[in-house]
Design a protein around this motif. Structure first.
Motif, PDB file in Angstrom:
ATOM      1  N   GLN A  39       2.125 -21.019 -13.601  1.00  0.00           N
ATOM      2  CA  GLN A  39       1.355 -19.801 -13.817  1.00  0.00           C
ATOM      3  C   GLN A  39       2.220 -18.569 -13.528  1.00  0.00           C
ATOM      4  OE1 GLN A  39      -1.917 -20.050 -14.981  1.00  0.00           O
ATOM      5  NE2 GLN A  39      -1.289 -22.201 -15.108  1.00  0.00           N
ATOM      6  N   GLU A  40       1.964 -17.505 -14.254  1.00  0.00           N
ATOM      7  CA  GLU A  40       2.672 -16.255 -13.991  1.00  0.00           C
ATOM      8  C   GLU A  40       2.154 -15.625 -12.702  1.00  0.00           C
ATOM      9  OE1 GLU A  40       3.393 -11.849 -16.039  1.00  0.00           O
ATOM     10  OE2 GLU A  40       2.264 -13.399 -17.116  1.00  0.00           O
ATOM     11  N   PRO A  41       3.052 -15.263 -11.782  1.00  0.00           N
ATOM     12  CA  PRO A  41       2.585 -14.620 -10.547  1.00  0.00           C
ATOM     13  C   PRO A  41       2.123 -13.183 -10.793  1.00  0.00           C
ATOM     14  CG  PRO A  41       4.980 -14.643 -10.609  1.00  0.00           C
ATOM     15  CD  PRO A  41       4.510 -15.424 -11.805  1.00  0.00           C
ATOM     16  N   TRP A  42       1.483 -12.627  -9.789  1.00  0.00           N
ATOM     17  CA  TRP A  42       1.092 -11.217  -9.751  1.00  0.00           C
ATOM     18  C   TRP A  42       0.023 -10.851 -10.772  1.00  0.00           C
ATOM     19  CZ3 TRP A  42       2.680 -10.110  -5.294  1.00  0.00           C
ATOM     20  CH2 TRP A  42       3.945 -10.516  -4.831  1.00  0.00           C
ATOM     21  N   GLN A  43      -0.846 -11.805 -11.108  1.00  0.00           N
ATOM     22  CA  GLN A  43      -1.931 -11.487 -12.022  1.00  0.00           C
ATOM     23  C   GLN A  43      -3.168 -11.000 -11.268  1.00  0.00           C
ATOM     24  OE1 GLN A  43      -1.466 -11.481 -15.608  1.00  0.00           O
ATOM     25  NE2 GLN A  43       0.427 -11.273 -14.437  1.00  0.00           N
ATOM     26  N   ASN A  44      -2.911 -10.080 -10.364  1.00  0.00           N
ATOM     27  CA  ASN A  44      -3.960  -9.420  -9.591  1.00  0.00           C
ATOM     28  C   ASN A  44      -3.363  -8.134  -9.011  1.00  0.00           C
ATOM     29  OD1 ASN A  44      -2.277 -10.513  -7.582  1.00  0.00           O
ATOM     30  ND2 ASN A  44      -3.651 -12.233  -7.231  1.00  0.00           N
ATOM     31  N   ALA A  45      -4.201  -7.309  -8.419  1.00  0.00           N
ATOM     32  CA  ALA A  45      -3.725  -6.051  -7.830  1.00  0.00           C
ATOM     33  C   ALA A  45      -2.847  -6.370  -6.625  1.00  0.00           C
ATOM     34  CB  ALA A  45      -4.912  -5.193  -7.415  1.00  0.00           C
ATOM     35  N   HIS A  46      -1.647  -5.821  -6.600  1.00  0.00           N
ATOM     36  CA  HIS A  46      -0.736  -6.131  -5.493  1.00  0.00           C
ATOM     37  C   HIS A  46       0.071  -4.928  -5.024  1.00  0.00           C
ATOM     38  CE1 HIS A  46       1.527  -6.902  -9.236  1.00  0.00           C
ATOM     39  NE2 HIS A  46       2.594  -6.524  -8.569  1.00  0.00           N
ATOM     40  N   TRP A  47      -0.168  -3.771  -5.636  1.00  0.00           N
ATOM     41  CA  TRP A  47       0.501  -2.566  -5.146  1.00  0.00           C
ATOM     42  C   TRP A  47      -0.284  -1.349  -5.636  1.00  0.00           C
ATOM     43  CZ3 TRP A  47       3.044   1.526  -7.741  1.00  0.00           C
ATOM     44  CH2 TRP A  47       3.061   1.417  -9.142  1.00  0.00           C
ATOM     45  N   GLY A  48      -0.112  -0.244  -4.928  1.00  0.00           N
ATOM     46  CA  GLY A  48      -0.749   1.002  -5.323  1.00  0.00           C
ATOM     47  C   GLY A  48      -1.338   1.710  -4.125  1.00  0.00           C
ATOM     48  N   ARG A  49      -1.910   2.880  -4.400  1.00  0.00           N
ATOM     49  CA  ARG A  49      -2.507   3.657  -3.318  1.00  0.00           C
ATOM     50  C   ARG A  49      -3.895   3.109  -2.987  1.00  0.00           C
ATOM     51  NH1 ARG A  49      -2.705   7.034  -7.840  1.00  0.00           N
ATOM     52  NH2 ARG A  49      -4.810   7.648  -8.502  1.00  0.00           N
ATOM     53  N   ASP A  50      -4.407   3.519  -1.853  1.00  0.00           N
ATOM     54  CA  ASP A  50      -5.737   3.132  -1.395  1.00  0.00           C
ATOM     55  C   ASP A  50      -6.795   3.729  -2.336  1.00  0.00           C
ATOM     56  OD1 ASP A  50      -8.067   2.647   0.049  1.00  0.00           O
ATOM     57  OD2 ASP A  50      -7.248   3.357   1.949  1.00  0.00           O
ATOM     58  N   PRO A  51      -7.647   2.912  -2.940  1.00  0.00           N
ATOM     59  CA  PRO A  51      -7.852   1.476  -2.760  1.00  0.00           C
ATOM     60  C   PRO A  51      -6.913   0.648  -3.649  1.00  0.00           C
ATOM     61  CG  PRO A  51      -9.552   2.346  -4.206  1.00  0.00           C
ATOM     62  CD  PRO A  51      -8.705   3.524  -3.776  1.00  0.00           C
ATOM     63  N   CYS A 101       0.849  -1.185   0.000  1.00  0.00           N
ATOM     64  CA  CYS A 101       0.000   0.000   0.000  1.00  0.00           C
ATOM     65  C   CYS A 101       0.888   1.239   0.000  1.00  0.00           C
ATOM     66  CB  CYS A 101      -0.894  -0.009   1.235  1.00  0.00           C
ATOM     67  SG  CYS A 101      -2.007   1.414   1.347  1.00  0.00           S
ATOM     68  N   THR A 102       0.872   1.988  -1.090  1.00  0.00           N
ATOM     69  CA  THR A 102       1.725   3.171  -1.166  1.00  0.00           C
ATOM     70  C   THR A 102       1.192   4.300  -0.291  1.00  0.00           C
ATOM     71  OG1 THR A 102       0.591   4.047  -3.125  1.00  0.00           O
ATOM     72  CG2 THR A 102       2.426   2.555  -3.512  1.00  0.00           C
ATOM     73  N   THR A 103      -0.106   4.314  -0.010  1.00  0.00           N
ATOM     74  CA  THR A 103      -0.695   5.373   0.824  1.00  0.00           C
ATOM     75  C   THR A 103      -0.102   5.356   2.226  1.00  0.00           C
ATOM     76  OG1 THR A 103      -2.756   5.233  -0.426  1.00  0.00           O
ATOM     77  CG2 THR A 103      -2.854   6.328   1.713  1.00  0.00           C
ATOM     78  N   THR A 104       0.055   4.178   2.787  1.00  0.00           N
ATOM     79  CA  THR A 104       0.623   4.051   4.139  1.00  0.00           C
ATOM     80  C   THR A 104       2.092   3.638   4.114  1.00  0.00           C
ATOM     81  OG1 THR A 104      -0.070   1.729   4.278  1.00  0.00           O
ATOM     82  CG2 THR A 104      -1.617   3.401   5.096  1.00  0.00           C
ATOM     83  N   ASN A 105       2.632   3.408   2.919  1.00  0.00           N
ATOM     84  CA  ASN A 105       3.989   2.889   2.750  1.00  0.00           C
ATOM     85  C   ASN A 105       4.203   1.655   3.635  1.00  0.00           C
ATOM     86  OD1 ASN A 105       6.535   2.869   1.489  1.00  0.00           O
ATOM     87  ND2 ASN A 105       7.486   4.001   3.162  1.00  0.00           N
ATOM     88  N   THR A 106       3.286   0.694   3.450  1.00  0.00           N
ATOM     89  CA  THR A 106       3.316  -0.537   4.235  1.00  0.00           C
ATOM     90  C   THR A 106       3.054  -1.735   3.336  1.00  0.00           C
ATOM     91  OG1 THR A 106       2.454   0.646   6.170  1.00  0.00           O
ATOM     92  CG2 THR A 106       2.276  -1.762   6.208  1.00  0.00           C
ATOM     93  N   ILE A 107       3.803  -2.798   3.553  1.00  0.00           N
ATOM     94  CA  ILE A 107       3.512  -4.091   2.941  1.00  0.00           C
ATOM     95  C   ILE A 107       2.708  -4.890   3.958  1.00  0.00           C
ATOM     96  CG2 ILE A 107       4.480  -6.271   2.119  1.00  0.00           C
ATOM     97  CD1 ILE A 107       6.930  -4.657   1.149  1.00  0.00           C
TER      98      ILE A 107
END
Length: 202
Positions: free
Chosen positions: A145-157, A58-64
């Protein structure tokens, strides 16, 4: 005649250690995200049905954020390294450069985002090598399968975050490139040089 039986010492297997990735990223770069275990990922950063169900940045909180049992996953070190790769780009200007190019060249958006994702995987490989983690066989780790075929980073939401396919071979190629070099200077991809990455090193 006496026979001497020699038992060769077997090297202990190296277990995936996401904490080692976190420590390495913090040693290399400023402003790296916190890593937080949470009971329910869906209550953080606007996660939803299209969000990775194990871990996201989450880039909004800078937290994984990661869910229960994540650290026991064999892929955990790579997955944390990949998300720290996104964080390096976000915190040190690469994401801003990429976004400006994407806004100006919408007809080339997929190609530009593909370059960004390749660089992220290269940074992940560097972090894994520097942290003493074993290399990863992407196809074996993810059942072909290729990983990361979904939302996994970015700002809220984060559920609306960008993701796209670059192909499993490209993921492996760029993780291997970073791992072999153990140096972010090797992570120049297409129009995105490694200059900002090198300048960001502590």
């Amino acid at each position: 005649m006496k026979y001497v039986i020699v038992f060769a010492a077997l090297a202990a297997p190296v277990c995936a250690d996401p904490a080692a990735i976190r420590d390495t990223a913090n040693a290399m770069f400023d402003r790296m995200p916190m890593v937080e275990a949470v009971a329910n990922l869906s209550t953080h950063c606007g996660a939803g049905g299209d969000t990775n169900s194990s871990v996201f940045y989450c880039t909004t909180t800078n937290t994984i954020y990661h869910g229960p049992g994540f650290e026991a996953r064999p892929q955990a070190a790579y997955e944390i390294a990949h998300l720290f790769g996104h964080a390096v780009q976000v915190q040190h200007g690469v994401a801003d450069v990429a976004l400006r190019q994407i806004v100006q060249r919408r007809d080339e958006e997929d190609a530009l985002r593909g370059m960004v994702e390749r660089q992220v995987n290269c940074i992940a490989g560097v972090l894994m090598a520097r942290a003493g983690q074993p290399p990863i066989d992407i196809a074996a780790a993810y059942g072909g399968q290729e990983p990361w075929q979904n939302a996994h980073w970015g700002r809220d939401p984060v559920n609306r975050g960008p993701f796209l396919s670059i192909g499993i071979d490209a993921v492996q190629e760029w993780v291997d490139t970073g791992y072999a070099a153990a140096d972010v200077s090797a992570c120049a991809v297409g129009e995105f040089s490694s200059r900002l990455l090198v300048e960001a090193l502590r």
